[in-house]
Design a protein around this motif. Structure first.
Motif, short mmCIF file in Angstrom:
data_model
loop_
_atom_site.label_atom_id
_atom_site.label_comp_id
_atom_site.label_asym_id
_atom_site.label_seq_id
_atom_site.Cartn_x
_atom_site.Cartn_y
_atom_site.Cartn_z
N ILE A 95 0.84 -1.20 0.00
CA ILE A 95 0.00 0.00 0.00
C ILE A 95 0.88 1.25 0.00
O ILE A 95 0.65 2.18 -0.78
CB ILE A 95 -0.97 -0.02 1.20
CG1 ILE A 95 -2.03 -1.11 0.99
CG2 ILE A 95 -1.63 1.35 1.40
CD1 ILE A 95 -2.87 -1.42 2.22
N ALA A 96 1.89 1.28 0.85
CA ALA A 96 2.77 2.45 0.92
C ALA A 96 3.48 2.71 -0.40
O ALA A 96 3.56 3.85 -0.86
CB ALA A 96 3.79 2.26 2.04
N PHE A 122 0.91 4.08 -3.03
CA PHE A 122 0.21 5.34 -2.75
C PHE A 122 1.15 6.45 -2.28
O PHE A 122 0.76 7.28 -1.46
CB PHE A 122 -0.90 5.12 -1.73
CG PHE A 122 -2.07 4.35 -2.28
CD1 PHE A 122 -3.07 5.00 -2.99
CD2 PHE A 122 -2.17 2.98 -2.09
CE1 PHE A 122 -4.15 4.29 -3.51
CE2 PHE A 122 -3.24 2.27 -2.60
CZ PHE A 122 -4.24 2.92 -3.31
N GLY A 123 2.37 6.47 -2.79
CA GLY A 123 3.18 7.65 -2.52
C GLY A 123 4.62 7.45 -2.12
O GLY A 123 5.40 8.39 -2.19
N ALA A 145 -9.46 7.86 6.30
CA ALA A 145 -8.17 7.36 5.80
C ALA A 145 -7.50 6.42 6.78
O ALA A 145 -7.81 6.40 7.97
CB ALA A 145 -7.24 8.53 5.50
N THR A 200 -3.51 5.57 8.12
CA THR A 200 -2.24 6.27 8.23
C THR A 200 -1.13 5.27 8.51
O THR A 200 -1.30 4.37 9.34
CB THR A 200 -2.29 7.32 9.36
OG1 THR A 200 -3.42 8.17 9.15
CG2 THR A 200 -1.03 8.15 9.40
N LEU A 252 2.22 8.71 5.98
CA LEU A 252 1.49 8.58 4.72
C LEU A 252 0.02 8.32 5.05
O LEU A 252 -0.30 7.32 5.69
CB LEU A 252 2.05 7.43 3.89
CG LEU A 252 1.32 7.10 2.59
CD1 LEU A 252 1.47 8.23 1.58
CD2 LEU A 252 1.82 5.78 2.01
N ARG A 253 -0.86 9.24 4.64
CA ARG A 253 -2.30 9.04 4.79
C ARG A 253 -2.87 8.63 3.44
O ARG A 253 -2.63 9.29 2.44
CB ARG A 253 -2.99 10.34 5.25
CG ARG A 253 -2.92 10.54 6.74
CD ARG A 253 -3.70 11.75 7.21
NE ARG A 253 -5.12 11.74 6.94
CZ ARG A 253 -6.04 11.12 7.68
NH1 ARG A 253 -5.68 10.43 8.72
NH2 ARG A 253 -7.32 11.19 7.36
N VAL A 254 -3.61 7.54 3.46
CA VAL A 254 -4.22 7.05 2.23
C VAL A 254 -5.73 7.02 2.46
O VAL A 254 -6.22 6.32 3.34
CB VAL A 254 -3.71 5.64 1.87
CG1 VAL A 254 -4.32 5.17 0.56
CG2 VAL A 254 -2.18 5.61 1.80
N LEU A 296 -7.92 -0.95 -0.61
CA LEU A 296 -6.63 -0.26 -0.81
C LEU A 296 -5.57 -1.25 -1.27
O LEU A 296 -4.80 -0.96 -2.20
CB LEU A 296 -6.16 0.41 0.48
CG LEU A 296 -6.82 1.69 0.92
CD1 LEU A 296 -6.13 2.21 2.18
CD2 LEU A 296 -6.78 2.75 -0.17
N ALA A 331 -3.64 -1.17 -4.73
CA ALA A 331 -2.17 -1.07 -4.69
C ALA A 331 -1.55 -2.15 -5.57
O ALA A 331 -0.62 -1.88 -6.34
CB ALA A 331 -1.67 -1.18 -3.25
#
Length: 100
Positions: free
Chosen positions: A27-28, A31-32, A48, A50, A62-64, A83, A87
């Motif tokens: 996920i991390a 998403f960024g 979200a 976090t 990181l907030r998704v 998510l 991802a």
């Protein structure tokens, strides 16, 4: 903003950080933080999830956002799974098969 009771947050974080560390990392990365080496879920709210994410630049939050606002415990699992599946799609990975 809706807050989940502390015991619900603790249970979700414990589950994610003990049973789904690889999923959090996926996920991390999607998403960024594409170069993330670790990702630890640190919070949830109605909008979200976090994570604390570490990569070569250091550690950052990181907030998704979820796909929709949530208010019930059962919705947390659904949103995390969504998510994770998104991802995997973004990263070209095959997600785990869906479970009931």
């Amino acid at each position: 903003m809706t807050s989940f009771p502390p015991e619900v947050v603790a249970a979700v974080l414990n589950h994610m950080n003990n049973d789904h560390t690889a999923d959090s990392l996926i996920i991390a990365r999607a998403f960024g933080r594409p170069e993330a080496t670790t990702a630890t879920m640190t919070g949830i709210d109605d909008t979200a999830g976090t994570w604390s994410v570490t990569d070569s630049d250091g550690t950052a939050e990181l907030r998704v956002p979820w796909g929709q606002s949530i208010s019930e415990r059962a919705q947390i699992r659904r949103e995390v799974v969504l998510l994770y599946r998104e991802a995997c799609r973004r990263l070209g990975l095959n997600p785990y098969p869906e479970q009931d």
